[in-house]
Each structure stands twice: as C-alpha cells, then as structure tokens.
Design a protein around this motif. Sequence first.
Motif, PDB file in Angstrom:
ATOM      1  N   PHE A  37     -66.894  39.411  15.138  1.00  0.00           N
ATOM      2  CA  PHE A  37     -66.277  38.056  14.384  1.00  0.00           C
ATOM      3  C   PHE A  37     -66.987  36.713  14.984  1.00  0.00           C
ATOM      4  O   PHE A  37     -67.363  36.979  15.942  1.00  0.00           O
ATOM      5  CB  PHE A  37     -64.859  38.033  14.013  1.00  0.00           C
ATOM      6  N   SER A  38     -66.991  35.685  14.037  1.00  0.00           N
ATOM      7  CA  SER A  38     -67.504  34.523  14.459  1.00  0.00           C
ATOM      8  C   SER A  38     -66.607  33.274  13.767  1.00  0.00           C
ATOM      9  O   SER A  38     -65.851  33.619  12.857  1.00  0.00           O
ATOM     10  CB  SER A  38     -68.885  34.245  14.397  1.00  0.00           C
ATOM     11  N   TYR A  59     -65.529  44.918   9.763  1.00  0.00           N
ATOM     12  CA  TYR A  59     -64.497  45.774  10.181  1.00  0.00           C
ATOM     13  C   TYR A  59     -65.175  47.252  10.803  1.00  0.00           C
ATOM     14  O   TYR A  59     -66.327  47.340  10.867  1.00  0.00           O
ATOM     15  CB  TYR A  59     -63.618  46.458   9.184  1.00  0.00           C
ATOM     16  N   ASP A  60     -64.576  47.972  11.728  1.00  0.00           N
ATOM     17  CA  ASP A  60     -64.931  49.126  12.278  1.00  0.00           C
ATOM     18  C   ASP A  60     -63.759  50.198  12.378  1.00  0.00           C
ATOM     19  O   ASP A  60     -62.576  49.766  12.113  1.00  0.00           O
ATOM     20  CB  ASP A  60     -65.403  48.745  13.884  1.00  0.00           C
ATOM     21  N   VAL A  61     -64.442  51.347  12.608  1.00  0.00           N
ATOM     22  CA  VAL A  61     -63.429  52.502  12.905  1.00  0.00           C
ATOM     23  C   VAL A  61     -63.463  53.150  13.843  1.00  0.00           C
ATOM     24  O   VAL A  61     -64.563  53.122  14.725  1.00  0.00           O
ATOM     25  CB  VAL A  61     -63.559  53.812  11.520  1.00  0.00           C
ATOM     26  N   PRO A  93     -66.047  45.890   3.129  1.00  0.00           N
ATOM     27  CA  PRO A  93     -67.112  44.803   3.348  1.00  0.00           C
ATOM     28  C   PRO A  93     -66.875  43.994   4.333  1.00  0.00           C
ATOM     29  O   PRO A  93     -65.694  43.543   4.782  1.00  0.00           O
ATOM     30  CB  PRO A  93     -67.548  44.697   1.873  1.00  0.00           C
ATOM     31  N   ASP A  94     -68.156  43.340   4.776  1.00  0.00           N
ATOM     32  CA  ASP A  94     -67.663  42.241   5.642  1.00  0.00           C
ATOM     33  C   ASP A  94     -66.941  41.047   4.970  1.00  0.00           C
ATOM     34  O   ASP A  94     -66.968  40.973   3.616  1.00  0.00           O
ATOM     35  CB  ASP A  94     -69.119  41.388   5.959  1.00  0.00           C
ATOM     36  N   HIS A 116     -57.027  41.664   4.829  1.00  0.00           N
ATOM     37  CA  HIS A 116     -58.074  40.520   5.068  1.00  0.00           C
ATOM     38  C   HIS A 116     -57.697  38.989   5.219  1.00  0.00           C
ATOM     39  O   HIS A 116     -58.275  38.224   4.982  1.00  0.00           O
ATOM     40  CB  HIS A 116     -59.188  40.582   3.917  1.00  0.00           C
ATOM     41  N   ARG A 117     -56.355  38.724   5.948  1.00  0.00           N
ATOM     42  CA  ARG A 117     -55.895  37.697   6.201  1.00  0.00           C
ATOM     43  C   ARG A 117     -56.343  37.245   7.650  1.00  0.00           C
ATOM     44  O   ARG A 117     -56.393  38.068   8.364  1.00  0.00           O
ATOM     45  CB  ARG A 117     -54.323  37.691   6.107  1.00  0.00           C
TER      46      ARG A 117
END
Length: 186
Positions: free
Chosen positions: A65-66, A106-108, A118-119, A145-146
Amino acid sequence: QHLDTPEARWRPAARTHSGHRTGSLLLMTSMLGAAALLAGCNRKLAVEVSGYNHMPENSWGVYAFSINGAGGPNLQPERGGGGFNCCVAIPERWRPGMKATVRWSYDVRYGDRRTPPPDQEAEVEIPDYSAVGPGTVDVHFYPDHRVKVVISDFAIRHPRYPMGEEDKRPWKTDWTLLTHSSMHDD
C-alpha cells in the motif's frame, strides 16, 4: 488561501494629498506579509507510515500500500502497527479539507487458491490531528475495500488514539497506558 484572490489582486494606486502613489507599496507590503504567513502554515514534516489490517483472519492480506506515494509495510489479516516505512510529508498543522490518496493491493496466504480482488484506490479525509500529532501516519484497512487514515503520536491501544473502539477492532484500548502516561506528564 491563494494569493490570487479578488482581495489580493492589484488595485489602482490611491493618490495621497501630495500626489504620490501609495497603494502599490501597501499592496506589495501586504502581499509579502501574507506570503510569509502562508509559508509558515505550509511547513511540512516527514513522518513514518504504518498500517493495520482489520480484516478477519480468513480474509485478505494487504500485499502493498501507499499513501500519497509513500509505501507502507505488508499486512496480514488482524495484524499491523509493528512495521514502519519512511516517510510521507504532512503539513505541520492540520487544516480542514485535507485528503490523501491511498492505493493498495491484496494478497492471499500460501496455499490459498482464491484470486485476490483487483488493486484499489481511495481518496480519504484526514481527520484533525492537532491534539494527537503530528505523528505516524496509520492507514487502516477494513472489509469491503474501506480504508481510513489516522495521524497520531499514540499507538492504537492507547486511550488517546483518535479512533473509536468499533473501528479499532480487533485491537482494544489498554486503559492502563493512560494511567501510566499521565504519571509522567507532570
């Protein structure tokens, strides 16, 4: 405030009784004074970036994240606050209407066959940090996605951290920190 407002634009110079132009000098002096005041208000500080993933254990990790281009650490579900990246520039003084752009992916976990969403990107309000900062910029990630941003000198478990209990979950306020810190505030 911008200097190019109707109040700050050049106006025809007024003539004094002796016929000299004084309006231009007064305008230039007031513009220089305003510029000096604005320069002091826009002073930036470099602060660390951290993050918290409030999503449940069986949910998504935050791979990257940025905030306004400054990167933060990777975050597994229900983890965060332990890693810090340097740095993002913030104004020394908070002003109403401040916003930041947060981007994340995101990642798993290893072995999870699901495809991550998606991003994401969001523009978020920066809450007033006058009473608790400036300090670390903490980016909080929630389901659906909050995202929220908090700027504070206090850690998430501290009672003075500017966030309600519901938003802190799974972290809980440790009220003994308030008692301990108030003993040292004198």
